[in-house]
Design a protein around this motif. Structure first.
Motif, PDB file in Angstrom:
ATOM      1  N   MET A 286       7.268   2.134  28.701  1.00 35.38           N
ATOM      2  CA  MET A 286       6.929   0.729  28.900  1.00 35.38           C
ATOM      3  C   MET A 286       8.149  -0.118  28.544  1.00 35.38           C
ATOM      4  SD  MET A 286       3.824  -1.501  27.228  1.00 35.38           S
ATOM      5  CE  MET A 286       2.625  -0.293  27.739  1.00 35.38           C
ATOM      6  N   TRP A 287       8.599  -0.916  29.508  1.00 41.56           N
ATOM      7  CA  TRP A 287       9.786  -1.751  29.348  1.00 41.56           C
ATOM      8  C   TRP A 287       9.404  -3.215  29.313  1.00 41.56           C
ATOM      9  CZ3 TRP A 287      14.300   0.427  28.184  1.00 41.56           C
ATOM     10  CH2 TRP A 287      14.456   1.787  28.452  1.00 41.56           C
ATOM     11  N   TYR A 288       9.926  -3.919  28.334  1.00 37.69           N
ATOM     12  CA  TYR A 288       9.641  -5.320  28.075  1.00 37.69           C
ATOM     13  C   TYR A 288      10.814  -6.149  28.603  1.00 37.69           C
ATOM     14  CZ  TYR A 288       8.976  -9.285  24.764  1.00 37.69           C
ATOM     15  OH  TYR A 288       8.820 -10.502  24.184  1.00 37.69           O
ATOM     16  N   LEU A 289      10.551  -7.006  29.606  1.00 40.23           N
ATOM     17  CA  LEU A 289      11.600  -7.839  30.197  1.00 40.23           C
ATOM     18  C   LEU A 289      11.945  -8.964  29.221  1.00 40.23           C
ATOM     19  CD1 LEU A 289      13.416  -8.496  32.621  1.00 40.23           C
ATOM     20  CD2 LEU A 289      11.493  -9.778  33.597  1.00 40.23           C
ATOM     21  N   ARG A 290      13.155  -8.943  28.696  1.00 44.21           N
ATOM     22  CA  ARG A 290      13.552  -9.892  27.655  1.00 44.21           C
ATOM     23  C   ARG A 290      14.380 -11.056  28.175  1.00 44.21           C
ATOM     24  NH1 ARG A 290      16.584  -6.968  23.441  1.00 44.21           N
ATOM     25  NH2 ARG A 290      16.008  -8.698  22.119  1.00 44.21           N
ATOM     26  N   MET A 291      15.233 -10.791  29.185  1.00 43.21           N
ATOM     27  CA  MET A 291      16.140 -11.831  29.641  1.00 43.21           C
ATOM     28  C   MET A 291      16.513 -11.574  31.099  1.00 43.21           C
ATOM     29  SD  MET A 291      19.627 -13.091  27.685  1.00 43.21           S
ATOM     30  CE  MET A 291      20.067 -11.427  27.305  1.00 43.21           C
ATOM     31  N   VAL A 292      16.709 -12.678  31.850  1.00 44.65           N
ATOM     32  CA  VAL A 292      17.140 -12.585  33.243  1.00 44.65           C
ATOM     33  C   VAL A 292      18.361 -13.475  33.429  1.00 44.65           C
ATOM     34  CG1 VAL A 292      16.530 -13.045  35.641  1.00 44.65           C
ATOM     35  CG2 VAL A 292      14.817 -12.082  34.098  1.00 44.65           C
ATOM     36  N   ASP A 293      19.435 -12.893  33.955  1.00 45.64           N
ATOM     37  CA  ASP A 293      20.645 -13.642  34.304  1.00 45.64           C
ATOM     38  C   ASP A 293      20.627 -13.863  35.810  1.00 45.64           C
ATOM     39  OD1 ASP A 293      21.333 -13.034  31.669  1.00 45.64           O
ATOM     40  OD2 ASP A 293      22.683 -11.412  32.242  1.00 45.64           O
ATOM     41  N   THR A 294      20.837 -15.102  36.240  1.00 45.43           N
ATOM     42  CA  THR A 294      20.981 -15.398  37.662  1.00 45.43           C
ATOM     43  C   THR A 294      22.462 -15.300  37.994  1.00 45.43           C
ATOM     44  OG1 THR A 294      19.072 -16.863  37.557  1.00 45.43           O
ATOM     45  CG2 THR A 294      20.510 -17.076  39.480  1.00 45.43           C
TER      46      THR A 294
ATOM     47  N   VAL B 205       6.445 -11.706  48.825  1.00 42.63           N
ATOM     48  CA  VAL B 205       7.303 -11.409  47.680  1.00 42.63           C
ATOM     49  C   VAL B 205       7.190 -12.456  46.571  1.00 42.63           C
ATOM     50  CG1 VAL B 205       9.413 -12.549  48.472  1.00 42.63           C
ATOM     51  CG2 VAL B 205       9.569 -10.467  47.087  1.00 42.63           C
ATOM     52  N   GLU B 206       6.666 -13.639  46.872  1.00 47.49           N
ATOM     53  CA  GLU B 206       6.545 -14.698  45.852  1.00 47.49           C
ATOM     54  C   GLU B 206       5.786 -14.207  44.624  1.00 47.49           C
ATOM     55  OE1 GLU B 206       8.143 -17.610  45.663  1.00 47.49           O
ATOM     56  OE2 GLU B 206       9.116 -16.951  47.511  1.00 47.49           O
ATOM     57  N   THR B 207       4.808 -13.367  44.819  1.00 49.19           N
ATOM     58  CA  THR B 207       4.016 -12.814  43.717  1.00 49.19           C
ATOM     59  C   THR B 207       4.886 -12.007  42.751  1.00 49.19           C
ATOM     60  OG1 THR B 207       2.203 -12.575  45.276  1.00 49.19           O
ATOM     61  CG2 THR B 207       1.980 -11.396  43.220  1.00 49.19           C
ATOM     62  N   LEU B 208       5.966 -11.443  43.255  1.00 48.30           N
ATOM     63  CA  LEU B 208       6.786 -10.517  42.475  1.00 48.30           C
ATOM     64  C   LEU B 208       7.994 -11.169  41.804  1.00 48.30           C
ATOM     65  CD1 LEU B 208       6.844  -7.668  45.140  1.00 48.30           C
ATOM     66  CD2 LEU B 208       5.251  -7.937  43.222  1.00 48.30           C
ATOM     67  N   ARG B 209       8.365 -12.351  42.258  1.00 50.29           N
ATOM     68  CA  ARG B 209       9.613 -12.977  41.785  1.00 50.29           C
ATOM     69  C   ARG B 209       9.646 -13.159  40.274  1.00 50.29           C
ATOM     70  NH1 ARG B 209      12.637 -14.184  46.136  1.00 50.29           N
ATOM     71  NH2 ARG B 209      11.569 -14.816  48.039  1.00 50.29           N
ATOM     72  N   ARG B 210       8.529 -13.487  39.674  1.00 47.84           N
ATOM     73  CA  ARG B 210       8.526 -13.734  38.227  1.00 47.84           C
ATOM     74  C   ARG B 210       8.877 -12.488  37.419  1.00 47.84           C
ATOM     75  NH1 ARG B 210       2.625 -14.404  35.822  1.00 47.84           N
ATOM     76  NH2 ARG B 210       1.609 -12.573  36.669  1.00 47.84           N
ATOM     77  N   PHE B 211       8.731 -11.297  38.037  1.00 45.38           N
ATOM     78  CA  PHE B 211       9.060 -10.038  37.373  1.00 45.38           C
ATOM     79  C   PHE B 211      10.509  -9.614  37.628  1.00 45.38           C
ATOM     80  CE2 PHE B 211       4.436  -9.757  38.109  1.00 45.38           C
ATOM     81  CZ  PHE B 211       4.014  -9.579  36.803  1.00 45.38           C
ATOM     82  N   GLY B 212      11.280 -10.458  38.355  1.00 47.71           N
ATOM     83  CA  GLY B 212      12.662 -10.111  38.670  1.00 47.71           C
ATOM     84  C   GLY B 212      12.790  -9.292  39.936  1.00 47.71           C
TER      85      GLY B 212
END
Length: 150
Positions: free
Chosen positions: A35-43, A111-118
């Motif tokens: 199980m991986w916890y998404l901590r940060m997203v860089d654009t 794909v809009e449903t998935l964007r929040r997950f990166g």
């Protein structure tokens, strides 16, 4: 002695039958499993960094399935499951489905449903920049995703 030998033989046959009746599926995913916890997203385009910790987005990897979901209580978003291919330096997600055990899995078409997950494409590819038993760093065309094993 004969009675003792018969019990031993019956026990041995029972153990053999039990072992051959169960076929366990083994995963070759190595450190990716878990199980991986998404901590940060860089654009990548803008250089902006978004702290994702409060949103509690999780990627779960087990066997041949990768699931994305949120751990926030009360969030009614359906879990999404993917097929995936993993090599040493790449991860490719494909065939996303909303997980709905009561009504059957429904293909994700937007794909809009998935964007929040990166995830910005229905079939998304990532370069694996780092993968250990504790940390994972993935990069797509648009984002760099920082994970910590939960």
């Amino acid at each position: 002695m004969e009675k003792k030998m018969r019990k031993y033989l019956i026990g041995l046959i029972g153990l053999y039958a039990l072992m051959t009746a169960c076929s366990l599926e083994h995963s070759n995913n190595g450190d990716l499993d878990g199980m991986w916890y998404l901590r940060m997203v860089d654009t990548l385009e803008t250089g902006s960094v978004t702290d994702m910790r409060e949103l509690q987005y999780l990627w779960n990897v087990q066997g041949k399935i990768l699931e994305v979901r949120t751990a926030v209580l009360g969030d009614v978003t359906n879990d999404v499951i993917f097929s995936f291919e993993h090599t040493k330096d790449s991860l490719k997600l494909s065939s996303p489905y909303f997980s709905d055990r009561d009504h059957g899995d429904i293909p994700v078409e937007d794909v809009e449903t998935l964007r929040r997950f990166g995830i910005n494409e229905l079939e998304e590819g990532y370069k694996v920049l780092e993968l250990s038993s504790d940390d994972m760093l993935l990069q797509s065309k648009m984002l760099r995703l920082h994970f910590r094993k939960y």
